[in-house]
Design a protein around this motif. Structure first.
Motif, PDB file in Angstrom:
ATOM      1  N   GLY A 188       9.520  -1.561 -10.107  1.00 49.39           N
ATOM      2  CA  GLY A 188       8.194  -1.108  -9.718  1.00 49.39           C
ATOM      3  C   GLY A 188       8.122  -0.583  -8.310  1.00 49.39           C
ATOM      4  O   GLY A 188       7.269   0.264  -8.006  1.00 49.39           O
ATOM      5  N   ASP A 189       8.984  -1.092  -7.420  1.00 46.28           N
ATOM      6  CA  ASP A 189       8.996  -0.588  -6.041  1.00 46.28           C
ATOM      7  C   ASP A 189       9.201   0.919  -6.019  1.00 46.28           C
ATOM      8  O   ASP A 189      10.015   1.460  -6.785  1.00 46.28           O
ATOM      9  N   SER A 240       0.841  -1.200   0.000  1.00 41.88           N
ATOM     10  CA  SER A 240       0.000   0.000   0.000  1.00 41.88           C
ATOM     11  C   SER A 240       0.874   1.248   0.000  1.00 41.88           C
ATOM     12  O   SER A 240       1.875   1.316   0.737  1.00 41.88           O
ATOM     13  N   PRO A 241       0.509   2.268  -0.782  1.00 43.12           N
ATOM     14  CA  PRO A 241       1.303   3.508  -0.778  1.00 43.12           C
ATOM     15  C   PRO A 241       1.287   4.224   0.561  1.00 43.12           C
ATOM     16  O   PRO A 241       2.136   5.077   0.818  1.00 43.12           O
ATOM     17  N   ASP A 242       0.342   3.880   1.424  1.00 45.17           N
ATOM     18  CA  ASP A 242       0.289   4.508   2.740  1.00 45.17           C
ATOM     19  C   ASP A 242       1.577   4.311   3.533  1.00 45.17           C
ATOM     20  O   ASP A 242       1.886   5.089   4.442  1.00 45.17           O
ATOM     21  N   GLN A 259       5.735  -1.617  -2.210  1.00 47.06           N
ATOM     22  CA  GLN A 259       5.959  -2.713  -3.147  1.00 47.06           C
ATOM     23  C   GLN A 259       4.870  -2.685  -4.215  1.00 47.06           C
ATOM     24  O   GLN A 259       3.863  -3.378  -4.129  1.00 47.06           O
ATOM     25  N   ARG A 260       5.120  -1.879  -5.217  1.00 44.56           N
ATOM     26  CA  ARG A 260       4.139  -1.640  -6.279  1.00 44.56           C
ATOM     27  C   ARG A 260       4.457  -2.510  -7.484  1.00 44.56           C
ATOM     28  O   ARG A 260       5.598  -2.583  -7.933  1.00 44.56           O
ATOM     29  N   GLU A 261       3.443  -3.154  -8.033  1.00 43.49           N
ATOM     30  CA  GLU A 261       3.613  -3.895  -9.279  1.00 43.49           C
ATOM     31  C   GLU A 261       3.191  -3.005 -10.439  1.00 43.49           C
ATOM     32  O   GLU A 261       2.107  -2.414 -10.416  1.00 43.49           O
ATOM     33  N   THR A 266      12.510   4.985  -7.929  1.00 45.46           N
ATOM     34  CA  THR A 266      11.751   3.868  -8.487  1.00 45.46           C
ATOM     35  C   THR A 266      12.323   3.489  -9.838  1.00 45.46           C
ATOM     36  O   THR A 266      12.705   4.358 -10.632  1.00 45.46           O
ATOM     37  N   THR A 267      12.430   2.189 -10.068  1.00 48.34           N
ATOM     38  CA  THR A 267      12.953   1.664 -11.324  1.00 48.34           C
ATOM     39  C   THR A 267      11.784   1.144 -12.147  1.00 48.34           C
ATOM     40  O   THR A 267      11.091   0.209 -11.733  1.00 48.34           O
ATOM     41  N   PHE A 268      11.562   1.750 -13.303  1.00 52.89           N
ATOM     42  CA  PHE A 268      10.476   1.340 -14.185  1.00 52.89           C
ATOM     43  C   PHE A 268      10.863   0.159 -15.073  1.00 52.89           C
ATOM     44  O   PHE A 268       9.998  -0.565 -15.553  1.00 52.89           O
TER      45      PHE A 268
END
Length: 210
Positions: A170-171, A10-12, A28-30, A123-125
């Motif tokens: 993505g993180d 969660s971005p929170d 931890q964003r996908e 962040t690495t895209f």
């Protein structure tokens, strides 16, 4: 005081950077398929990209991101970058942020180091992501000139290769630096990863600006 990691899908979790015990937090964003497809198409058309400048929240940042806006399929990437600028500025009550969005085919900062900043968003895209060391495994006397000219894996900076942590593509990470009040001599120790086999990273960083 020991320093720790907070992580969540969660971005929170990004607000946990205000916890004095944390010197790194990770959302931890996908990446969804639309962003990944946009990036692959962009890098097929442009092998290199290096956008640097001042971004502001609640705007489209069109002058800064005009290179991307020249490609209709890059709209999703532009929107994602704008969203991260908004989040970063809102979290730290900033009117603007220093932005860099760049392709990298080699390690930009290959030695472990700390940043002389309050906090940096990373962040690495695309490609391999940033490596970092937990506070308790680092012998900070071996940073910089203290390494005695030896590579990091021989200087005694850390104990074993197993001590090296790595973010995932993505993180979204907030790396607390040496200039964060109360975090002196505890900035997160990190480095750029080695890029192999002709790979290309696409990296976004956001910084405080005066």
């Amino acid at each position: 005081m020991q320093r720790a990691l907070s992580t969540s899908n969660s971005p929170d979790v990004l607000a946990e950077i205000y916890n004095p015990a944390n010197n790194i937090v990770v959302w931890q964003r996908e990446l969804d398929l639309a962003i990944e497809s946009s990036i692959e198409r962009l890098l097929a058309d442009r092998q290199t990209l290096n956008i640097e400048g001042i971004a502001t929240p609640e705007t489209d940042n069109e002058p800064l991101l005009k290179t991307l806006l020249g490609y209709d399929y890059s709209r999703v990437l532009v929107d994602t970058v704008n969203d991260l600028v908004n989040m970063f500025c809102y979290l730290f009550d900033l009117e603007r942020a220093g932005l860099r969005l760049a392709t990298l085919d080699r390690a930009m900062c290959p030695r472990f180091h700390t940043d002389k900043v309050p906090c940096r968003l990373v962040t690495t895209f695309r490609g391999v992501a940033t490596e970092w060391l937990a506070h308790e495994v680092v012998d900070r006397s071996k940073l910089g000139p203290g390494n005695g000219g030896l590579p990091d894996d021989q200087s005694g900076l850390y104990r074993t290769p197993a001590d090296i942590n790595q973010l995932t593509k993505g993180d979204v990470a907030l790396l607390k630096g040496e200039l964060w009040e109360g975090n002196e001599n505890a900035g997160i120790v990190h480095r750029s990863p080695e890029v192999t086999n002709g790979g290309t990273r696409l990296l976004l960083t956001l910084d405080f600006v005066a």
